[in-house]
Design a protein around this motif. Structure first.
Motif, PDB file in Angstrom:
ATOM      1  N   ALA A  47       0.758   1.996   7.982  1.00 17.76           N
ATOM      2  CA  ALA A  47       0.542   2.029   6.535  1.00 17.76           C
ATOM      3  C   ALA A  47       0.819   3.418   5.970  1.00 17.76           C
ATOM      4  O   ALA A  47       1.448   3.570   4.907  1.00 17.76           O
ATOM      5  CB  ALA A  47      -0.888   1.596   6.209  1.00 17.76           C
ATOM      6  N   LEU A  48       0.377   4.446   6.685  1.00 14.89           N
ATOM      7  CA  LEU A  48       0.569   5.813   6.196  1.00 14.89           C
ATOM      8  C   LEU A  48       2.029   6.235   6.258  1.00 14.89           C
ATOM      9  O   LEU A  48       2.486   7.019   5.412  1.00 14.89           O
ATOM     10  CB  LEU A  48      -0.308   6.782   6.988  1.00 14.89           C
ATOM     11  N   ASP A  49       2.777   5.716   7.235  1.00 11.30           N
ATOM     12  CA  ASP A  49       4.224   5.981   7.276  1.00 11.30           C
ATOM     13  C   ASP A  49       4.881   5.513   5.982  1.00 11.30           C
ATOM     14  O   ASP A  49       5.740   6.198   5.412  1.00 11.30           O
ATOM     15  CB  ASP A  49       4.868   5.255   8.469  1.00 11.30           C
ATOM     16  N   VAL A  50       4.468   4.330   5.509  1.00 13.56           N
ATOM     17  CA  VAL A  50       5.030   3.783   4.279  1.00 13.56           C
ATOM     18  C   VAL A  50       4.611   4.646   3.083  1.00 13.56           C
ATOM     19  O   VAL A  50       5.425   4.964   2.203  1.00 13.56           O
ATOM     20  CB  VAL A  50       4.579   2.321   4.068  1.00 13.56           C
ATOM     21  N   ALA A  51       3.328   5.051   3.049  1.00 18.53           N
ATOM     22  CA  ALA A  51       2.840   5.874   1.935  1.00 18.53           C
ATOM     23  C   ALA A  51       3.581   7.207   1.882  1.00 18.53           C
ATOM     24  O   ALA A  51       3.939   7.690   0.799  1.00 18.53           O
ATOM     25  CB  ALA A  51       1.335   6.100   2.079  1.00 18.53           C
ATOM     26  N   ILE A  52       3.818   7.812   3.060  1.00 15.50           N
ATOM     27  CA  ILE A  52       4.541   9.088   3.107  1.00 15.50           C
ATOM     28  C   ILE A  52       5.969   8.908   2.613  1.00 15.50           C
ATOM     29  O   ILE A  52       6.483   9.726   1.832  1.00 15.50           O
ATOM     30  CB  ILE A  52       4.519   9.656   4.542  1.00 15.50           C
ATOM     31  N   ALA A  53       6.599   7.824   3.023  1.00 15.87           N
ATOM     32  CA  ALA A  53       7.977   7.560   2.584  1.00 15.87           C
ATOM     33  C   ALA A  53       8.027   7.305   1.078  1.00 15.87           C
ATOM     34  O   ALA A  53       8.937   7.783   0.383  1.00 15.87           O
ATOM     35  CB  ALA A  53       8.545   6.363   3.343  1.00 15.87           C
ATOM     36  N   MET A  54       7.039   6.569   0.565  1.00 11.85           N
ATOM     37  CA  MET A  54       7.025   6.254  -0.869  1.00 11.85           C
ATOM     38  C   MET A  54       6.794   7.503  -1.720  1.00 11.85           C
ATOM     39  O   MET A  54       7.259   7.579  -2.854  1.00 11.85           O
ATOM     40  CB  MET A  54       5.949   5.207  -1.167  1.00 11.85           C
ATOM     41  N   THR A  71       2.081  -0.934  -3.701  1.00 13.09           N
ATOM     42  CA  THR A  71       2.242   0.370  -4.340  1.00 13.09           C
ATOM     43  C   THR A  71       1.822   1.488  -3.388  1.00 13.09           C
ATOM     44  O   THR A  71       1.165   1.251  -2.368  1.00 13.09           O
ATOM     45  CB  THR A  71       1.386   0.452  -5.605  1.00 13.09           C
ATOM     46  N   TYR A  72       2.178   2.711  -3.756  1.00 10.76           N
ATOM     47  CA  TYR A  72       1.800   3.883  -2.959  1.00 10.76           C
ATOM     48  C   TYR A  72       0.296   3.947  -2.765  1.00 10.76           C
ATOM     49  O   TYR A  72      -0.203   4.171  -1.658  1.00 10.76           O
ATOM     50  CB  TYR A  72       2.310   5.159  -3.635  1.00 10.76           C
ATOM     51  N   LYS A  73      -0.448   3.762  -3.860  1.00 11.82           N
ATOM     52  CA  LYS A  73      -1.903   3.845  -3.794  1.00 11.82           C
ATOM     53  C   LYS A  73      -2.479   2.849  -2.806  1.00 11.82           C
ATOM     54  O   LYS A  73      -3.356   3.175  -1.997  1.00 11.82           O
ATOM     55  CB  LYS A  73      -2.491   3.629  -5.184  1.00 11.82           C
ATOM     56  N   ASN A  74      -1.966   1.639  -2.833  1.00 15.79           N
ATOM     57  CA  ASN A  74      -2.485   0.602  -1.948  1.00 15.79           C
ATOM     58  C   ASN A  74      -2.141   0.879  -0.490  1.00 15.79           C
ATOM     59  O   ASN A  74      -2.957   0.655   0.408  1.00 15.79           O
ATOM     60  CB  ASN A  74      -1.958  -0.766  -2.376  1.00 15.79           C
ATOM     61  N   MET A  75      -0.936   1.381  -0.236  1.00 14.61           N
ATOM     62  CA  MET A  75      -0.550   1.690   1.140  1.00 14.61           C
ATOM     63  C   MET A  75      -1.380   2.858   1.682  1.00 14.61           C
ATOM     64  O   MET A  75      -1.811   2.848   2.845  1.00 14.61           O
ATOM     65  CB  MET A  75       0.937   2.014   1.225  1.00 14.61           C
ATOM     66  N   LEU A  76      -1.596   3.878   0.853  1.00 14.60           N
ATOM     67  CA  LEU A  76      -2.409   5.009   1.278  1.00 14.60           C
ATOM     68  C   LEU A  76      -3.832   4.563   1.596  1.00 14.60           C
ATOM     69  O   LEU A  76      -4.384   4.896   2.658  1.00 14.60           O
ATOM     70  CB  LEU A  76      -2.436   6.079   0.183  1.00 14.60           C
ATOM     71  N   ASN A  77      -4.433   3.801   0.683  1.00 19.82           N
ATOM     72  CA  ASN A  77      -5.816   3.389   0.886  1.00 19.82           C
ATOM     73  C   ASN A  77      -5.968   2.403   2.040  1.00 19.82           C
ATOM     74  O   ASN A  77      -6.992   2.401   2.725  1.00 19.82           O
ATOM     75  CB  ASN A  77      -6.373   2.792  -0.403  1.00 19.82           C
ATOM     76  N   LEU A  78      -4.953   1.578   2.260  1.00 13.47           N
ATOM     77  CA  LEU A  78      -4.983   0.695   3.429  1.00 13.47           C
ATOM     78  C   LEU A  78      -4.974   1.534   4.703  1.00 13.47           C
ATOM     79  O   LEU A  78      -5.742   1.270   5.650  1.00 13.47           O
ATOM     80  CB  LEU A  78      -3.789  -0.258   3.407  1.00 13.47           C
ATOM     81  N   ASP A 125       7.880  10.388  -0.831  1.00 11.91           N
ATOM     82  CA  ASP A 125       8.964  11.307  -0.470  1.00 11.91           C
ATOM     83  C   ASP A 125       8.425  12.581   0.186  1.00 11.91           C
ATOM     84  O   ASP A 125       8.943  13.674  -0.035  1.00 11.91           O
ATOM     85  CB  ASP A 125       9.794  11.655  -1.709  1.00 11.91           C
ATOM     86  N   SER A 126       7.359  12.404   0.969  1.00 11.58           N
ATOM     87  CA  SER A 126       6.715  13.512   1.702  1.00 11.58           C
ATOM     88  C   SER A 126       6.306  14.665   0.783  1.00 11.58           C
ATOM     89  O   SER A 126       6.252  15.817   1.208  1.00 11.58           O
ATOM     90  CB  SER A 126       7.637  14.041   2.805  1.00 11.58           C
ATOM     91  N   SER A 127       6.028  14.357  -0.481  1.00  9.73           N
ATOM     92  CA  SER A 127       5.714  15.424  -1.439  1.00  9.73           C
ATOM     93  C   SER A 127       4.242  15.430  -1.846  1.00  9.73           C
ATOM     94  O   SER A 127       3.860  16.151  -2.766  1.00  9.73           O
ATOM     95  CB  SER A 127       6.579  15.258  -2.697  1.00  9.73           C
ATOM     96  N   VAL A 128       3.429  14.616  -1.172  1.00  9.26           N
ATOM     97  CA  VAL A 128       2.002  14.553  -1.484  1.00  9.26           C
ATOM     98  C   VAL A 128       1.226  14.860  -0.211  1.00  9.26           C
ATOM     99  O   VAL A 128       1.545  14.345   0.868  1.00  9.26           O
ATOM    100  CB  VAL A 128       1.612  13.159  -2.024  1.00  9.26           C
ATOM    101  N   ALA A 129       0.198  15.683  -0.329  1.00  7.94           N
ATOM    102  CA  ALA A 129      -0.521  16.151   0.859  1.00  7.94           C
ATOM    103  C   ALA A 129      -1.421  15.083   1.474  1.00  7.94           C
ATOM    104  O   ALA A 129      -1.570  15.035   2.701  1.00  7.94           O
ATOM    105  CB  ALA A 129      -1.350  17.379   0.501  1.00  7.94           C
ATOM    106  N   ALA A 130      -2.039  14.223   0.656  1.00 10.08           N
ATOM    107  CA  ALA A 130      -3.067  13.309   1.160  1.00 10.08           C
ATOM    108  C   ALA A 130      -2.596  12.424   2.317  1.00 10.08           C
ATOM    109  O   ALA A 130      -3.245  12.380   3.371  1.00 10.08           O
ATOM    110  CB  ALA A 130      -3.615  12.459   0.018  1.00 10.08           C
ATOM    111  N   PRO A 131      -1.474  11.680   2.183  1.00  4.93           N
ATOM    112  CA  PRO A 131      -1.074  10.826   3.302  1.00  4.93           C
ATOM    113  C   PRO A 131      -0.691  11.626   4.543  1.00  4.93           C
ATOM    114  O   PRO A 131      -0.900  11.165   5.668  1.00  4.93           O
ATOM    115  CB  PRO A 131       0.121  10.040   2.752  1.00  4.93           C
ATOM    116  N   LEU A 132      -0.150  12.831   4.351  1.00  5.36           N
ATOM    117  CA  LEU A 132       0.201  13.675   5.504  1.00  5.36           C
ATOM    118  C   LEU A 132      -1.054  14.128   6.242  1.00  5.36           C
ATOM    119  O   LEU A 132      -1.102  14.154   7.474  1.00  5.36           O
ATOM    120  CB  LEU A 132       1.004  14.885   5.036  1.00  5.36           C
ATOM    121  N   TYR A 133      -2.085  14.488   5.482  1.00  5.38           N
ATOM    122  CA  TYR A 133      -3.344  14.887   6.112  1.00  5.38           C
ATOM    123  C   TYR A 133      -3.924  13.739   6.927  1.00  5.38           C
ATOM    124  O   TYR A 133      -4.299  13.904   8.097  1.00  5.38           O
ATOM    125  CB  TYR A 133      -4.357  15.340   5.053  1.00  5.38           C
TER     126      TYR A 133
END
Length: 352
Positions: free
Chosen positions: A214-221, A191-198, A223-231
């Motif tokens: 891992a963050l590339d996957v979270a950003i893709a999941m 899931t997005y949460k797991n990829m971000l936290n990993l 849709d680049s619309s959440v700030a946390a993985p980009l930061y």
């Protein structure tokens, strides 16, 4: 004769009791039939008719279940409130846990969760729910203990593995968090949460290459619309020396974090008006200025900036604000009575 009368009364009482029991059983059967058809309203009507002559735990649990399925959590709790815990079945206890959680009864929720896993320690769903309640209550150590105790007997329950990973994350135990999220990925829970936290776990462990993947996957999941993985990706790319890409991530994160100007204007304008009404001109001035920053085209805001500035003895600032107001008001084709009054007042104040 007296003895015969007594016997007749006893027989009549027995007949009435049997009749009442039969009627009660018939109502319960009808209620059960309605429950099969998901007709909760009529099921409850039949069950409640049976209740005066059958106060058993079994019937009360049926009523509690029907109320639960109606999301009537308070009544579901109330109907079994005085029954001994050991008279309740597994599903009812699960429902009571969920009822307390839905009603925000934190201590009761934890109490039902603890009672549930005491009787059924291998109920992974209950363990995961209880651990989450512990975590939300700031009881990280208890959450870790209850998860580990279960995990030593069964490491395959994804619900427990998921909350256990979050517990390690909250405790900043980055190695254990990373390993737990990797286990979840192996089990198919990407899931997005797991990829971000990993990704964050790898970042904290200073493994930027793995974090980036891992963050590339979270950003893709997302849709680049959440700030946390980009930061976090910005931090990781900086560590990898890719400063251009790093800055791009930070810029995108900032764009997403930028507040809604209309909402911020309304909030600061509302604060300022309240302070202005209370004649707290210093605070009102600060908030009117902030409001104008979020909506530079506001017509009336500079008028009130002028009033507050004047009240605080700032004549030059007041005059500049009145002039801004008049310039904007001049563009209004058909000013209403209130705006015309404000314009006249501003001109008068400038001429003083």
């Amino acid at each position: 004769m007296k003895r015969l009368t007594t016997l007749l009364l006893l027989v009549m009482a027995m007949v009435l009791t049997v009749s009442a029991n039969n009627q009660s059983n018939d109502n319960i059967r009808r209620g059960d039939s309605c429950m099969v058809d998901y007709d909760l309203r009529h099921a409850l009507e039949y069950y409640l008719k049976a209740l005066p002559s059958d106060g058993s735990a079994a019937l009360r649990m049926k009523i509690a279940n029907a109320y639960y399925r109606q999301s009537n959590y308070a009544k579901s709790l109330d109907i079994v409130n005085e029954l001994p815990v050991d008279s309740l079945d597994h599903d009812t206890m699960h429902h009571l846990f969920d009822c307390c959680r839905a009603l925000g009864l934190n201590q009761q929720t934890i109490g039902w969760g603890e009672a549930l896993i005491k009787r059924w320690p291998m109920d992974g769903e209950a363990v995961a729910k209880l651990a989450k309640e512990y975590l939300l209550s700031g009881l990280k150590d208890k959450a870790e203990i209850v998860c580990n105790r279960f995990w030593l007997k069964d490491e395959t329950c994804m619900a427990v593995n998921d909350i256990m990973a979050d517990v390690y994350m909250a405790q900043r135990q980055w190695v254990l968090a990373k390993d737990s999220y990797l286990l979840l990925l192996q089990q198919g829970d990407s899931t997005y949460k797991n990829m971000l936290n990993l990704g964050v776990s790898y970042e904290r462990l200073e493994h930027p290459a793995e974090a980036r993947k891992a963050l590339d996957v979270a950003i893709a999941m997302s849709d680049s619309s959440v700030a946390a993985p980009l930061y976090h990706q910005g931090v990781v790319l900086g560590a990898l020396g890719d400063y251009k890409a790093s800055m791009d991530c930070f810029h995108r994160a900032l764009e997403l974090l930028r507040p809604d100007s209309a909402v911020m204007f309304s909030c600061y304008r509302g604060l300022a008006e309240g302070e202005y009404a209370g004649q707290d001109y210093r605070r009102a001035l600060d908030d009117f200025v902030l409001a104008e920053g979020y909506d530079p085209n506001s017509i009336s805001t500079p008028y009130y900036i002028g009033i507050c500035s004047e009240a605080l003895g700032k004549r030059q600032e007041a005059k500049a604000a009145y002039q801004r107001f008049l310039q904007r008001a001049a563009d209004v084709e058909s000013p209403n009575k209130e705006l015309r009054k404000m314009m006249a007042d501003a001109k008068k104040r400038i001429g003083r």
